[in-house]
Design an enzyme around this catalytic site. Sequence first.
Site, PDB file in Angstrom:
ATOM      1  N   ASP A  12     136.211  16.136  -7.406  1.00  0.00           N
ATOM      2  CA  ASP A  12     135.022  16.744  -7.998  1.00  0.00           C
ATOM      3  C   ASP A  12     135.207  16.815  -9.514  1.00  0.00           C
ATOM      4  O   ASP A  12     136.330  16.858 -10.002  1.00  0.00           O
ATOM      5  CB  ASP A  12     134.838  18.179  -7.470  1.00  0.00           C
ATOM      6  CG  ASP A  12     134.843  18.247  -5.944  1.00  0.00           C
ATOM      7  OD1 ASP A  12     134.020  17.545  -5.328  1.00  0.00           O
ATOM      8  OD2 ASP A  12     135.690  18.972  -5.381  1.00  0.00           O
ATOM      9  N   ARG A  51     133.040  12.903  -5.459  1.00  0.00           N
ATOM     10  CA  ARG A  51     132.380  13.912  -4.639  1.00  0.00           C
ATOM     11  C   ARG A  51     131.386  14.687  -5.506  1.00  0.00           C
ATOM     12  O   ARG A  51     130.464  14.105  -6.043  1.00  0.00           O
ATOM     13  CB  ARG A  51     133.449  14.799  -3.987  1.00  0.00           C
ATOM     14  CG  ARG A  51     132.904  15.789  -2.999  1.00  0.00           C
ATOM     15  CD  ARG A  51     132.278  15.159  -1.742  1.00  0.00           C
ATOM     16  NE  ARG A  51     131.921  16.186  -0.779  1.00  0.00           N
ATOM     17  CZ  ARG A  51     131.266  15.967   0.354  1.00  0.00           C
ATOM     18  NH1 ARG A  51     130.918  14.750   0.705  1.00  0.00           N
ATOM     19  NH2 ARG A  51     130.989  16.960   1.167  1.00  0.00           N
ATOM     20  N   ARG A  97     121.280  16.657  -2.641  1.00  0.00           N
ATOM     21  CA  ARG A  97     122.086  17.836  -2.965  1.00  0.00           C
ATOM     22  C   ARG A  97     122.199  18.092  -4.457  1.00  0.00           C
ATOM     23  O   ARG A  97     123.295  18.222  -4.991  1.00  0.00           O
ATOM     24  CB  ARG A  97     123.486  17.685  -2.372  1.00  0.00           C
ATOM     25  CG  ARG A  97     123.467  17.755  -0.863  1.00  0.00           C
ATOM     26  CD  ARG A  97     124.860  17.873  -0.308  1.00  0.00           C
ATOM     27  NE  ARG A  97     124.819  18.057   1.142  1.00  0.00           N
ATOM     28  CZ  ARG A  97     125.900  18.133   1.916  1.00  0.00           C
ATOM     29  NH1 ARG A  97     127.097  18.034   1.383  1.00  0.00           N
ATOM     30  NH2 ARG A  97     125.784  18.309   3.200  1.00  0.00           N
ATOM     31  N   LYS A 132     122.356  21.723  -3.699  1.00  0.00           N
ATOM     32  CA  LYS A 132     122.339  22.388  -2.410  1.00  0.00           C
ATOM     33  C   LYS A 132     122.684  23.850  -2.676  1.00  0.00           C
ATOM     34  O   LYS A 132     123.659  24.145  -3.367  1.00  0.00           O
ATOM     35  CB  LYS A 132     123.363  21.777  -1.461  1.00  0.00           C
ATOM     36  CG  LYS A 132     123.538  22.573  -0.173  1.00  0.00           C
ATOM     37  CD  LYS A 132     124.404  21.854   0.834  1.00  0.00           C
ATOM     38  CE  LYS A 132     124.735  22.805   1.988  1.00  0.00           C
ATOM     39  NZ  LYS A 132     124.887  22.080   3.260  1.00  0.00           N
TER      40      LYS A 132
END
Length: 377
Positions: free
Chosen positions: A171, A193, A253, A256
Amino acid sequence: MRLLPFLLLAAATGTSAASVSGAAEGFAKGVTGGGSATAVYPSTTAELVSYLGDSSARVIVLTKTFDFTSSEGTTTGTGCAPWGTASACQVAINKDDWCTNYQPDAPSVSVSYDNAGVLGITVTSNKSLLGDGSSGVIKGKGLRIVSGASNIIIQNIAITDINPRYVWGGDAITLNDADLVWIDHVTTARIGRQHLVLGTSADNRVTVSNSYFNGVSSYSATCDGYHYWGIYLTGSNDMVTLKGNYIYHMSGRSPKVAGNTLLHAVNNYWYDSSGHAFEIDAGGYVLAEGNVFQNIPTVVTSPISGQLFTSPDASTNSICSTYLGHTCQVNGFGSSGTFSQADTAFLANFEGKNIASADTYSVAQSSVPGNAGQGNL
Ligand SMILES: *[C@@H]1O[C@H](CO)[C@@H](O)[C@H](O)[C@H]1NC(C)=O
């Protein structure tokens, strides 16, 4: 020759980025980061890691690219291809047996990923991480604000190229159990990610402003050049102000919202999605005002299991004055889907908090693309 060290020092301390520009609005208002600590200028990746993770208050200025690619070696193994084996598709690392447990029918594929990307650099309390001009870049590894950390400013840097082919490859920015964090004028691009993830423990006060989440990628879970894993806000007691950000070329997302997250999304610009922007699951409380949605086919996925106030019209929006101290601004839509709901029960959660101001969506439309991201301070 004896003058040389002096000249180098003078050049370094004369850079303009040695202090934070502006101040946080919204929930993270009051954040000071490294405060008035003397600026440090890391020259190696090891120095950068040390400054970010030590126990001193620090102002850390990046004047170049810090490339972590290959710094921790490579892992080769077997992963899976849940979205297909075409070259534009992301594939997944079998992290914690994710492929084995959750994708038993997906084809197995060989994976080879950079170890440095998988886990972000530890960031502890009382830090300002600042880029000088448009030169501050961290490549191949993200930032991970550690549990219990507070009072952190990340401004005017880019985080790029974290195993973009691989889901679970890493990430860009992770928060989990943090407080008072301000992320401003940051660019993220080509990430495996999440571009931004607020995890399951409570993050108290967070402001993400003027940042550029760039979803253009050669590898995507939707196999179409649009990144799916954008912004993931699923903490257990989080307050997030999202203001003035440019959220570009995502397929899902983005964000999200779930867990127990209060989100004030104001004056952001969503542009060009191949899928959806918002996904609002149980515990997601979203107030969206003054945003621009341009070429976003699905602004929010259904069903909406949390609560949502989309600032639909002036008479409905006057209720915001009671709880946010201003009348909410309507959102603007161009070639986009719909976004219309006016849950009001959760608006009381904004009362007494620091709330970002709101411009009209047309102000956001003209200002956000040129202002957001690294190098645009
Ligand atoms: C951060 O700075 C504050 C104010 O100076 C101080 O009270 C606190 O102990 C610092 N936190 C850490 C973890 O060093």
